[in-house]
Structures are given as C-alpha cells and as structure tokens.
Motif scaffolding. Structure first.
Motif, PDB file in Angstrom:
ATOM      1  N   VAL A  26       0.841  -1.297  -0.021  1.00  0.00           N
ATOM      2  CA  VAL A  26      -0.079  -0.178   0.062  1.00  0.00           C
ATOM      3  C   VAL A  26       0.853   1.268  -0.053  1.00  0.00           C
ATOM      4  CG1 VAL A  26      -1.964   0.990   0.975  1.00  0.00           C
ATOM      5  CG2 VAL A  26      -1.578  -1.025   1.615  1.00  0.00           C
ATOM      6  N   PHE A  30       7.865   7.072  -2.338  1.00  0.00           N
ATOM      7  CA  PHE A  30       9.383   6.837  -2.212  1.00  0.00           C
ATOM      8  C   PHE A  30       9.499   5.234  -1.692  1.00  0.00           C
ATOM      9  CE2 PHE A  30      11.629  10.810  -2.117  1.00  0.00           C
ATOM     10  CZ  PHE A  30      12.826  10.343  -2.860  1.00  0.00           C
ATOM     11  N   ALA A  52      -3.879   7.770  -4.159  1.00  0.00           N
ATOM     12  CA  ALA A  52      -3.559   8.937  -5.040  1.00  0.00           C
ATOM     13  C   ALA A  52      -3.734   8.455  -6.595  1.00  0.00           C
ATOM     14  CB  ALA A  52      -2.142   9.432  -4.788  1.00  0.00           C
ATOM     15  N   ASN A  62       1.477  17.012  -1.108  1.00  0.00           N
ATOM     16  CA  ASN A  62       1.793  18.234  -0.666  1.00  0.00           C
ATOM     17  C   ASN A  62       2.478  19.357  -1.784  1.00  0.00           C
ATOM     18  OD1 ASN A  62       1.755  17.958   2.515  1.00  0.00           O
ATOM     19  ND2 ASN A  62       2.354  16.164   1.504  1.00  0.00           N
ATOM     20  N   TYR A  64       1.640  22.639  -1.719  1.00  0.00           N
ATOM     21  CA  TYR A  64       1.243  23.959  -1.341  1.00  0.00           C
ATOM     22  C   TYR A  64       2.571  24.867  -1.981  1.00  0.00           C
ATOM     23  CZ  TYR A  64       4.394  22.315   2.236  1.00  0.00           C
ATOM     24  OH  TYR A  64       5.526  21.897   2.747  1.00  0.00           O
ATOM     25  N   LEU A 157       3.850  10.835   7.247  1.00  0.00           N
ATOM     26  CA  LEU A 157       3.106  11.986   7.297  1.00  0.00           C
ATOM     27  C   LEU A 157       2.241  12.224   5.988  1.00  0.00           C
ATOM     28  CD1 LEU A 157       6.405  14.089   7.855  1.00  0.00           C
ATOM     29  CD2 LEU A 157       4.527  13.352   9.359  1.00  0.00           C
ATOM     30  N   SER A 158       1.000  10.932   5.932  1.00  0.00           N
ATOM     31  CA  SER A 158       0.198  11.107   4.867  1.00  0.00           C
ATOM     32  C   SER A 158      -0.937  11.126   5.355  1.00  0.00           C
ATOM     33  CB  SER A 158       0.653   9.767   4.022  1.00  0.00           C
ATOM     34  OG  SER A 158       0.163   8.825   4.828  1.00  0.00           O
ATOM     35  N   PHE A 395       0.169  16.505  10.426  1.00  0.00           N
ATOM     36  CA  PHE A 395      -0.618  15.112  10.203  1.00  0.00           C
ATOM     37  C   PHE A 395      -0.771  14.371  11.438  1.00  0.00           C
ATOM     38  CE2 PHE A 395       2.168  16.658   6.713  1.00  0.00           C
ATOM     39  CZ  PHE A 395       1.455  16.428   5.646  1.00  0.00           C
ATOM     40  N   VAL A 405      -6.351   2.533   7.917  1.00  0.00           N
ATOM     41  CA  VAL A 405      -6.660   1.271   7.202  1.00  0.00           C
ATOM     42  C   VAL A 405      -7.606   0.349   8.434  1.00  0.00           C
ATOM     43  CG1 VAL A 405      -6.174  -0.963   6.184  1.00  0.00           C
ATOM     44  CG2 VAL A 405      -4.700   1.337   5.718  1.00  0.00           C
ATOM     45  N   SER A 451      15.135  10.828  10.649  1.00  0.00           N
ATOM     46  CA  SER A 451      16.206  10.304   9.616  1.00  0.00           C
ATOM     47  C   SER A 451      15.993  11.106   8.247  1.00  0.00           C
ATOM     48  CB  SER A 451      16.230   8.984   9.433  1.00  0.00           C
ATOM     49  OG  SER A 451      15.364   8.492   8.801  1.00  0.00           O
ATOM     50  N   ASN A 452      16.878  10.944   7.356  1.00  0.00           N
ATOM     51  CA  ASN A 452      16.673  11.005   5.916  1.00  0.00           C
ATOM     52  C   ASN A 452      15.831  10.061   5.598  1.00  0.00           C
ATOM     53  OD1 ASN A 452      17.014  10.969   3.373  1.00  0.00           O
ATOM     54  ND2 ASN A 452      19.171  11.164   3.100  1.00  0.00           N
ATOM     55  N   MET A 453      14.645  10.023   5.129  1.00  0.00           N
ATOM     56  CA  MET A 453      13.812   8.903   4.919  1.00  0.00           C
ATOM     57  C   MET A 453      14.067   8.033   3.496  1.00  0.00           C
ATOM     58  SD  MET A 453      10.649   9.789   7.004  1.00  0.00           S
ATOM     59  CE  MET A 453       9.706   8.513   6.217  1.00  0.00           C
TER      60      MET A 453
HETATM   61  C1  LIG Z   1       6.088  18.865   3.106  1.00  0.00           C
HETATM   62  C2  LIG Z   1       7.002  17.401   3.612  1.00  0.00           C
HETATM   63  C3  LIG Z   1       8.339  17.591   3.260  1.00  0.00           C
HETATM   64  C4  LIG Z   1       9.009  16.601   3.622  1.00  0.00           C
HETATM   65  N1  LIG Z   1      10.460  16.679   3.548  1.00  0.00           N
HETATM   66  C5  LIG Z   1      11.216  15.718   3.604  1.00  0.00           C
HETATM   67  C6  LIG Z   1      12.802  15.538   3.619  1.00  0.00           C
HETATM   68  O1  LIG Z   1      13.169  16.555   3.159  1.00  0.00           O
HETATM   69  N2  LIG Z   1      13.538  14.661   3.940  1.00  0.00           N
HETATM   70  C7  LIG Z   1      12.852  13.522   4.408  1.00  0.00           C
HETATM   71  O2  LIG Z   1      13.558  12.572   4.624  1.00  0.00           O
HETATM   72  N3  LIG Z   1      11.799  13.236   4.543  1.00  0.00           N
HETATM   73  C8  LIG Z   1      10.765  14.450   4.271  1.00  0.00           C
HETATM   74  N4  LIG Z   1       9.303  14.350   4.308  1.00  0.00           N
HETATM   75  C9  LIG Z   1       8.861  13.047   4.766  1.00  0.00           C
HETATM   76  C10 LIG Z   1       8.314  12.303   3.656  1.00  0.00           C
HETATM   77  O3  LIG Z   1       7.161  11.760   3.907  1.00  0.00           O
HETATM   78  C11 LIG Z   1       9.194  11.088   3.107  1.00  0.00           C
HETATM   79  O4  LIG Z   1      10.508  11.522   3.117  1.00  0.00           O
HETATM   80  C12 LIG Z   1       8.669  10.120   2.137  1.00  0.00           C
HETATM   81  O5  LIG Z   1       8.231  10.874   1.064  1.00  0.00           O
HETATM   82  C13 LIG Z   1       7.821   9.015   2.719  1.00  0.00           C
HETATM   83  O6  LIG Z   1       7.604   8.266   1.516  1.00  0.00           O
HETATM   84  P1  LIG Z   1       6.627   6.890   1.571  1.00  0.00           P
HETATM   85  O7  LIG Z   1       6.625   6.387   0.618  1.00  0.00           O
HETATM   86  O8  LIG Z   1       7.252   6.309   2.941  1.00  0.00           O
HETATM   87  O9  LIG Z   1       5.334   7.530   2.090  1.00  0.00           O
HETATM   88  P2  LIG Z   1       4.430   8.528   1.551  1.00  0.00           P
HETATM   89  O10 LIG Z   1       5.228   9.434   0.541  1.00  0.00           O
HETATM   90  O11 LIG Z   1       3.439   9.460   2.599  1.00  0.00           O
HETATM   91  O12 LIG Z   1       3.357   7.749   0.606  1.00  0.00           O
HETATM   92  C14 LIG Z   1       2.422   7.104   1.101  1.00  0.00           C
HETATM   93  C15 LIG Z   1       1.243   6.906   0.116  1.00  0.00           C
HETATM   94  O13 LIG Z   1       0.463   5.791   0.986  1.00  0.00           O
HETATM   95  C16 LIG Z   1      -0.724   6.016   0.393  1.00  0.00           C
HETATM   96  N5  LIG Z   1      -1.967   5.540   1.315  1.00  0.00           N
HETATM   97  C17 LIG Z   1      -1.812   5.775   2.933  1.00  0.00           C
HETATM   98  N6  LIG Z   1      -2.915   4.885   3.211  1.00  0.00           N
HETATM   99  C18 LIG Z   1      -3.415   4.201   2.179  1.00  0.00           C
HETATM  100  C19 LIG Z   1      -4.515   3.611   1.985  1.00  0.00           C
HETATM  101  N7  LIG Z   1      -5.180   3.003   3.029  1.00  0.00           N
HETATM  102  N8  LIG Z   1      -5.039   2.951   0.915  1.00  0.00           N
HETATM  103  C20 LIG Z   1      -4.232   3.360  -0.311  1.00  0.00           C
HETATM  104  N9  LIG Z   1      -3.268   4.357  -0.278  1.00  0.00           N
HETATM  105  C21 LIG Z   1      -2.617   4.734   1.079  1.00  0.00           C
HETATM  106  C22 LIG Z   1      -0.908   7.521   0.466  1.00  0.00           C
HETATM  107  O14 LIG Z   1      -1.990   8.123  -0.420  1.00  0.00           O
HETATM  108  C23 LIG Z   1       0.588   8.127  -0.148  1.00  0.00           C
HETATM  109  O15 LIG Z   1       0.525   8.402  -1.375  1.00  0.00           O
HETATM  110  C24 LIG Z   1       8.412  15.419   3.971  1.00  0.00           C
HETATM  111  C25 LIG Z   1       7.169  15.221   4.066  1.00  0.00           C
HETATM  112  C26 LIG Z   1       6.495  16.339   4.073  1.00  0.00           C
HETATM  113  C27 LIG Z   1       5.006  16.306   4.196  1.00  0.00           C
END
Ligand SMILES: Cc1cc2nc3c(=O)[nH]c(=O)nc-3n(C[C@H](O)[C@H](O)[C@H](O)COP(=O)(O)OP(=O)(O)OC[C@H]3O[C@@H](n4cnc5c(N)ncnc54)[C@H](O)[C@@H]3O)c2cc1C
Length: 897
Positions: A26, A30, A52, A62, A64, A157-158, A395, A405, A451-453
């Motif tokens: 899900v 990244f 999405a 995000n 904005y 942060l979603s 968030f 979920v 961390s650097n995610m």
């Molecule tokens: C404005 C902003 C700036 C950031 N800048 C940084 C940065 O500089 N460095 C850093 O390390 N991190 C940063 N972050 C944190 C960032 O969230 C992570 O770096 C990274 O993008 C997370 O990736 P991810 O794939 O784990 O999750 P996300 O990118 O959050 O993706 C999760 C996806 O899961 C989907 N989802 C969730 N629940 C469900 C569901 N039930 N059914 C279907 N889909 C679902 C969502 O729609 C979303 O698209 C930032 C966050 C924000 C909000």
C-alpha cells in the motif's frame, strides 16, 4: 500450490474478482516504488495500491506554495542504482515539490512500475486468514486482494490531521489543507488569507502567500525554530564529495546517525568559549543545512539541556534581530521545547515576512480561536474577516495512515487499533506481534522521521525483501514477531529516548498534536546506523525474535530480545570491539597503565567545577597525591573522599576526573580523589590502608581543605569502591573517623568467583573474568584474599554507615555487589541499591559518553547529599529517568541534568 502459480495480474480487475498476488504494497511514494521494483526483481507477483491518482506519495499530495524537501536533495534520493543516480540531476540544493514529483515519476517510468499500481484505490480493511495464511484486503475501488505478504508503505506523514475548530463547515470562503493541496495553481491576489499552524508546511508557504495576499493573518499556537535554507544550486563541495566516491559517500550516510554523511561531533559545549560557540552557530546559520545545525555544533546539543540551551538562545537572538516588532518577535520565539526536540524548519524569508505591513501574527496562546464563522475567524478577543483559510495543521504522524486502514485484523481476530490502544507496539518498527506477514515501512519504532527518509526507506525495503526471499527459500510461509522480542524493543526504544531531548517536548513525534492520542516518542531515537546494525544482528542471530512457520508443522523460533544493553553502552562496546584491542592483562602492569592513560585522553573533558586543587597528604611512610574538586557555590561544603577504579593496579587521583566533577557538581560537595598506592609495587593491604589513612587525614583537615568539619562520606568505583567499603569497616573498628555514608559503585567485595555474574559476563563487557583474575593476582596472594580488608563481604557489617550500592547488569562484579548490599541490610545497615539494567562495569565512570547513566549518577549524588544532611535537590520536570531496580526507598526524582 506455490503463490506464483495462483497469481494473476489484475490491475484492471473488476470489482467482483479477487486479485491473487504474493505481495500487496500500500502506497506508491518513495517506499512503495522501491518495494515494487525490488519485489518484482526477486520474482514475487506484486500489486501496489494508492489512494492517489499517480505515484509520489508525499510529493503527490503536498503541492502547497513553497513545498520543498528539507534534507539536501543530493542526499534525499534513491541510491540503490548508480545508473539511476547518473541519469538524474537535481537543479537545486533543496528541490521543490514539482521537481521531486517529476523525479519519482521518472523512477516509475524507468522501471516500468505503473503497470502494477492501482491508483485511486484505497485499502479499507485488511484481514489475516489463518487457514490460508494470507491477507485479504478490501478496497474502495476494484478487486479485493489476497496476498501472502502485506507491506504498508503508507507513509509517516500522509494522514492530514483534521482541524479541531468549531464552525469550519459554516465558513463561506475557500478552505485548503497543505497536505491535500489542489493540483491547479491557486491565486491569493487581493485575498484576505488565514494560515492556521506554524509547522514546516506553514513556514514554507507563509512567505509566498504573503507576497500575493492583500492581507495574511497567521494563527500560531506553538512557535518553531526555523533556519534559512539559503537555497540555490547544490553546494559544489558536497557534489564533489559525492562524485569523487559515490559508493563511499552513500555508505557513510547509511551508517550515520541521521542518514546524512556527516561525522559525529565530539567537542562538547563547555570545551568552547562563547565566541567559539557563536562562530560555529553563525557558520551553521550561513550553511542553511538542518542536519548540520542539528548535529554539528557541539556534541551535547541534542542530549543535554544545558548544551541545548546555549544553542537555542543563539537561535532566539537571530529571531529577535530579524523581526522588527518586539511583541511579534517574542511571540515567534520558542521557549517551550529544546532546539531539535521538535522538528525545526527550513525557511526562505519566514521571520522577515512578519515585517511586512500586510502580515499579522495572532498568538493563540494569548487569544485562542473561539470559532470559525461564515466570514472569518473569531478569537476570544477579536474577529478577522477572511476569504481563504489554509490549514497547515500537520499530520496524524506515524500511526495515522496505518490505523486509517480499518480494521486491520490479525491472528485470532485481534484488531491493530485495539492492540495499539495505548500506543504503537512494534518489533524494529517493521512488524507487529499477532500480525503475521505484515510489514510496516518506516513504522513507529524505526528511525523514520528522525532520519533522511530516503536512506531509511531503502534500508527497510532491502531488509524486508531479503527476508521474504530467505523465508521462501527455506520453505516457510509465515513470519511473525514474538511478544518477547516486541516487549524488548519497547524497552530499548524507551532506553533510547532517554538519550535525546525529544522526550521533553510535546510534538508530533510524541503524538501530542492529536487530541486523545497516546503519548510517547514514536520514532527510534538511537540513530540510523545503529538501527541498521541491529536489523542485521537480528538476521545474524537466526531471525532473533521471529517465529517462522511453514507446511507440515515446520517451525523455527529463536526467541529473545535483540538489544539488552543500554544503547550508548552498546555503541561503546561495539567501538571497543572494532578497535581490536589487546587484552589489558596481556600488557603487563606498566603497559596497562600506559594504555589506560592513552585511552583516557580520548574521552570528553569533564565539566567545569568551581575549583580544582592538587595536593599531597602525609602518611607515616610518605605522602599521597590528591585532587580536590570544589563546587562553584560558596562553601564550606561537606566532603566526599573518592577512590578511583583500576583493580588496585591502574589509575590515579585524576583518572576518574569526569565522575569526580559530576559528583561535585550534582551533590554540591567537595570531592577529594585520593591517589592511593598500587600493586604490584605495593601489594595488599597497602591500598586499603592508604584509603583509611587518607580518609582520616581528610576528615581531620576538613576545615583546612575549605570543607565543612564533621563526618565525611566515602565513595569509589570498582576497586576504589572496595577501598571505600573497607575504609568504613576500619574506621568503625579503629575509633574513627566518623563516616556519614558510603557510595559503592560496582564494588569488589569478595574473593569468590563462582557467582553467576562472573560466568554470564566473563567476556565481552570490557571488564572480563581474566582481567579480574589478573588484578587479584597482582594485588593479593591467595592466602590473604579472605581478609576483610580486601573481601569486605567477609567482615563484620553491623554498625557500618548507610550505604548506596550500585551494580550493573553486565558486570562480573554484579552479584558480589548485590550480595554486599543484602548482607549490609541483613546486618541492620540502612542501604539502598541501584541495579542498573543494561549497563556495564564502566557505565557510570564514562560520564558524557554513557548518557543513559545520567539518572543513576543523579541518584548517587542525592544519596551523598542525604549522607551529608543536605536537602534533596528539586527534580527538573521530565528529566527523571528510572534507571533500574531499587531494593529499597521510593523512586528518587533526581535531576538528570
Ligand atoms: C512537506 C513535506 C516535506 C518533507 N520533506 C522531507 C525531507 O526533506 N526529507 C525526508 O527525509 N523526509 C521528508 N518528508 C517525509 C516524507 O514523507 C518522506 O520522505 C517520504 O516521502 C515518505 O515516503 P513513503 O513512500 O514512505 O510515504 P508517502 O510518500 O507518504 O506515501 C504513502 C502513500 O500511501 C498512500 N496511502 C496511505 N494509506 C493508504 C490506504 N489506506 N490506501 C491506499 N493508499 C494509501 C498515500 O496516499 C500515499 O500516497 C517530508 C514530508 C512532507 C509532508
């Protein structure tokens, strides 16, 4: 039938069918994208689902104005494929949201990922089918899914936090959420705009909105620290570093504390002058790098309230110097949390924006929002006419998207929401006991948002996919964390959270921003590198803490806790192991002394005390050196006579300098550290007799030393604690001096070596069994060893002064220390024990290295103060950390500063 044979790709499946896959993911951010790539390469049939409309996750939602990353983009990128790295060039130091989104789209195209992603599809329920050993997923669109493994890459942060303000639906203007921003460009020209919130998204968007809006009103509950990004092209020197050794650069990031290749700072704040600290701060301010500012100024900035306060104050000065209106500046200046305990922000012109005539700051601490009306916002003091409200309210971090979920139902019908009712429980932040074959990427309990995610995500994905490959190869079909492992991880998390100052702030790291959410530090605070090594150790330990099951009753379970040491003790021991040092006992007495002297040079300097005086005290056959530590506050102070550790062979009156300073500062007592004579030059009973003679002289000359006349306390560590204990017995039997109390830290008390701690901790914890044998052999012949002057446990214990006995879990001397405390108690001596969990023999002597020893040292100081009849010091809120088991007395709420 193997999963692969029943699998059918059904991206376009109709609602009535069930899509069968090995793995369902899900999220298509990244994490989801990299998962899909790796799972496919490993031969698993896979589908990813995202609410999405396209890939990107965070960067899809995000949009904005001003949205950017706050880790330099050069570091905030995938690193798994050098060719991918070569194929993409970032245009800026901190890329904008559109550029990051383009990058993630580029990655999706390059590896043809979209064909296995179902967009506009929300997972609404997930249920574990124990019989089939598969997860059944329900979605709001298209086919349901049956999968062997379910991986939630749902993001930390979603899940935007809904506003907690009455009347939003009555508002007639436009409402936007930074975390769910429309795709079309918004125009604020001529509009009266309100931004509610001053977190990262607000700080990024406020300056840009202010440039357009007729008027911008910012509603702030909690001010935040923000650092200018000084954005522009990626700094050349960083890029050169990367280009010159890409693999090395990336590897350094993977093993660093925050996922960015910066060294660990070793200089502590008190080693720097005011001017030097200011210079470092100005450099960091000019560099515009959050991780640099968070980690590189001085070593104690993130772990010690005093070290942190120095930095926070420099930051506050900056805010005051930029914002012209003093009242606005005061409102924007954070005082309620240590710098870095809440995520600081990177900004472009944030503070200067408040100098604009079209911007107003409303301090909600002074005038809370009463309601939102049809035409604007009312505080309890005024009304604001508003056309557009932007909610930048953050968030429901870390757990929001996972719990959204509903329901996630695990083994035996257990709901994740119920299991997490008191806060998230995980093993490694990756798995949850009772929820087989479920994995969380960057879940609570992993370094994630600290961390650097990008780095953390790659580590998680690699670890999970590698495990799935291994499990499948071994013929297992299910993997589940054990309760023991999960409980142990919770304990380790709690231990780690005592290392940093995050626990002192109410933030989204702790769940404090969501009403009713259980509170606790959710991300792993032990660092990216240490976390990675722990995950590797789990594998190396035969999947420690996991139960693997398969067809025909196949089962493997190597149950246990992965980390039982305190986190900083673990680091110290790992570092020592890496140094591959020769055993001390192989060096000979002089070689060992040289080694210890050299080793001590590398430790952090002790903290300042009021005065340090070196002197000598007379003996009948010579003299002994001493070092006196005097508190800064005016005296006269009571005196503690201190005996250093070193197995009667090593060390001197200066070798426990940091601990002596610490005792002096905390207890506000004079500490006189005695340089007693050593074996082999001076064998038993010289050290014991020196200890006694020195104590008597110090007690008799208390006033001359500037101390308070009257009984002295004695204290010591290791062999020094042995001398302190023996001194108490000799003083009782030889008519004085009167001793107020004895602080015995990891004491040697007996010549028996058959207690369990001698076996359990025979090797691996620095003080080894062979080293102890060596010390005994050098100091004392076997015939003398039962003499109470070296084995005080064998002496008479009635009538001794009150004692505070400290023992450490991973210490050969643990059990004889406990035995001494119990024997003292049985003899009617008032005694308190501190049995320090997860600590090793040197924990309490390694001041400012073993930070988790702080509360223990605070308790020791309190004990000395009680012995001396000084009033108990008041605790600092949030600073008291239970350190271990106590055998008696209520918990001391001692200051752990
Ligand atoms: C404005 C902003 C700036 C950031 N800048 C940084 C940065 O500089 N460095 C850093 O390390 N991190 C940063 N972050 C944190 C960032 O969230 C992570 O770096 C990274 O993008 C997370 O990736 P991810 O794939 O784990 O999750 P996300 O990118 O959050 O993706 C999760 C996806 O899961 C989907 N989802 C969730 N629940 C469900 C569901 N039930 N059914 C279907 N889909 C679902 C969502 O729609 C979303 O698209 C930032 C966050 C924000 C909000």
């Amino acid at each position: 039938m193997p999963d692969v044979m029943v699998a059918a790709r059904a991206s376009e499946a109709s609602g009535s069918k069930t899509q069968q896959v090995d793995v369902a993911v899900v999220g298509a951010g990244f994490a989801g994208l990299y998962l899909l790539h790796r799972l496919r390469k490993a031969g698993f049939t896979t589908v990813a689902l995202d609410e999405a409309g396209d890939v990107g996750g965070t960067w899809y939602w995000n949009r904005y104005p001003g949205a950017r990353c706050d880790i330099q983009t050069i570091d905030y990128s995938y690193t798994f494929d050098p060719e991918l790295e070569g194929a993409w060039k970032w245009s800026e130091k901190y890329a904008t949201q559109p550029e990051i989104l383009r990058y993630l789209g580029f990655v999706a195209d390059r590896y043809d990922l979209r064909r296995d992603i179902r967009f506009h599809t929300k997972v609404t329920a997930a249920t574990w089918d124990q019989v089939a050993e598969r997860w059944q997923l329900t979605t709001d669109h298209g086919a349901t899914i049956s999968c062997r493994y379910y991986i939630m890459a749902t993001g930390c942060l979603s899940s935007p936090k809904p506003p907690e303000i009455d009347g939003v639906k009555d508002f007639k203007g436009k409402v936007y959420f930074t975390g769910r921003w429309p795709h079309e460009e918004l125009k604020f020209v001529g509009k009266r705009v309100a931004v509610i919130g001053t977190g990262s998204s607000a700080i990024q968007s406020i300056p840009l909105i202010a440039e357009q809006a007729a008027h911008l009103t910012v509603f702030q509950r909690t001010p935040n620290f923000a650092l200018p990004a000084h954005n522009g092209p990626a700094p050349a020197e960083r890029a050169t570093l990367l280009e010159s050794d890409r693999a090395g650069y990336r590897e350094q990031a993977r093993w660093s504390l925050a996922g960015v290749p910066l060294p660990q700072q070793t200089v502590v704040s008190w080693q720097l002058s005011d001017a030097e600290r200011r210079e470092r701060f100005e450099q960091a301010w000019a560099a515009g790098d959050l991780v640099f500012m968070l980690t590189q100024l001085w070593a104690d900035q993130g772990v010690d309230v005093d070290g942190n306060a120095l930095l926070a104050e420099l930051f506050r000065e900056k805010i005051r110097s930029i914002v012209k209106d003093p009242e606005t500046a005061a409102a924007l200046t954070p005082y309620d949390h240590p710098f870095g305990s809440k995520r600081p922000c990177l900004d472009t012109n944030y503070y200067a924006t408040y100098n604009r005539p079209n911007v107003t700051l409303v301090n909600l601490r002074q005038e809370p929002i009463a309601s939102i009306t049809a035409s604007g916002i009312k505080t309890d003091k005024r009304s604001f006419d508003i056309d557009v409200i932007v909610f930048a309210t953050g968030f429901d971090a870390m757990t929001g998207a996972i719990k959204a979920v509903h329901p996630i139902t695990g083994r035996g019908g257990k709901s994740l929401t119920d299991v997490w009712a008191d806060g998230p429980q995980t093993y490694l932040g990756l798995t949850v006991a009772g929820f087989p074959n479920l994995f969380l990427v960057t879940g609570p309990g992993s370094p994630s948002v600290l961390s650097n995610m990008a780095v953390s995500i790659e580590q998680h994905v690699d670890w999970v996919v590698d495990r799935l490959i291994a499990i499948q190869a071994a013929g297992f079909t299910a993997i589940e964390a054990t309760e023991t492992a999960q409980t142990g991880w919770a304990r380790h998390m709690a231990d780690c959270s005592t290392l940093t100052l995050h626990r002192l702030a109410n933030t989204w790291y702790t769940g404090a921003n969501v009403p009713g959410k259980p509170q606790g530090v959710m991300p792993y605070t032990g660092g990216v590198g240490p976390y990675r090594s722990i995950c590797n150790e789990v594998v190396g330990g035969g999947m420690l803490g996991f139960r693997l099951t398969g067809p025909n009753g196949a089962e493997q379970c190597n149950d246990g806790e992965i980390v039982r040491l305190q986190p900083d003790v673990r680091l110290v021991l790992n570092m020592l192991a890496e140094m591959n040092l020769p055993p001390i006992e192989s060096l000979g007495a002089q070689g060992a002394r040289d080694f210890v002297a050299e080793f001590n040079k590398s430790r952090p300097a002790g903290r300042p005390v009021g005065e340090i005086v070196d002197g000598t005290l007379p003996l009948t056959d010579g003299s002994l050196p001493y070092r006196l530590y005097r508190p800064a506050a005016p005296g006269p102070h009571p005196i503690a006579v201190y005996f250093h550790g070193g197995g009667w062979v090593l060390g001197d009156e200066q070798s426990d300098d940091p601990l002596c300073r610490d005792i002096c500062r905390r207890a506000e007592m004079i500490v006189v550290s005695v340089g007693y004579r050593h074996a082999p030059e001076h064998r038993f009973p010289t050290a014991a007799e020196d200890g006694y003679a020195a104590t008597r002289w110090i007690a008799e000359h208390a006033a001359k030393l500037g101390g308070r006349p009257g009984p002295v306390a004695v204290a010591g560590w290791s062999a020094g604690a042995n001398i302190a204990a023996v001194t108490c017995q000799l003083a009782r039997d030889r008519g004085g001096p009167e001793i107020a109390g004895q602080l015995l830290v990891c004491p040697v008390t007996d010549c028996a070596f058959d207690r369990p701690s001698y076996g359990d901790n025979a090797a691996g914890y620095f003080l080894t069994r062979p080293l102890m044998f060596w010390f005994w052999d050098i100091y004392c012949s076997p015939a003398d060893r039962t003499d109470p002057r070296v084995s005080p446990l064998r002496g008479q214990l009635a009538g001794l002064p009150p004692a505070f006995v400290v023992t450490c879990e991973f210490d050969p001397l643990r059990d004889e220390g406990v035995a001494y405390a119990e024997a003292l108690a049985a003899a009617g001596v008032p005694v308190e024990q501190l049995q320090a969990r997860g600590h090793f023999h040197s924990s309490f002597a390694m001041v400012d290295v073993v930070i988790t020893g702080v509360s223990g040292r605070a308790r020791m100081a309190e004990a000395l103060r009680r012995f001396a009849g000084l009033p108990q010091k008041t605790a600092q809120s949030g600073e008291s950390i239970p350190q271990g088991r106590q055998a008696s007395s209520p918990e001391l709420n001692a200051a752990a500063k």
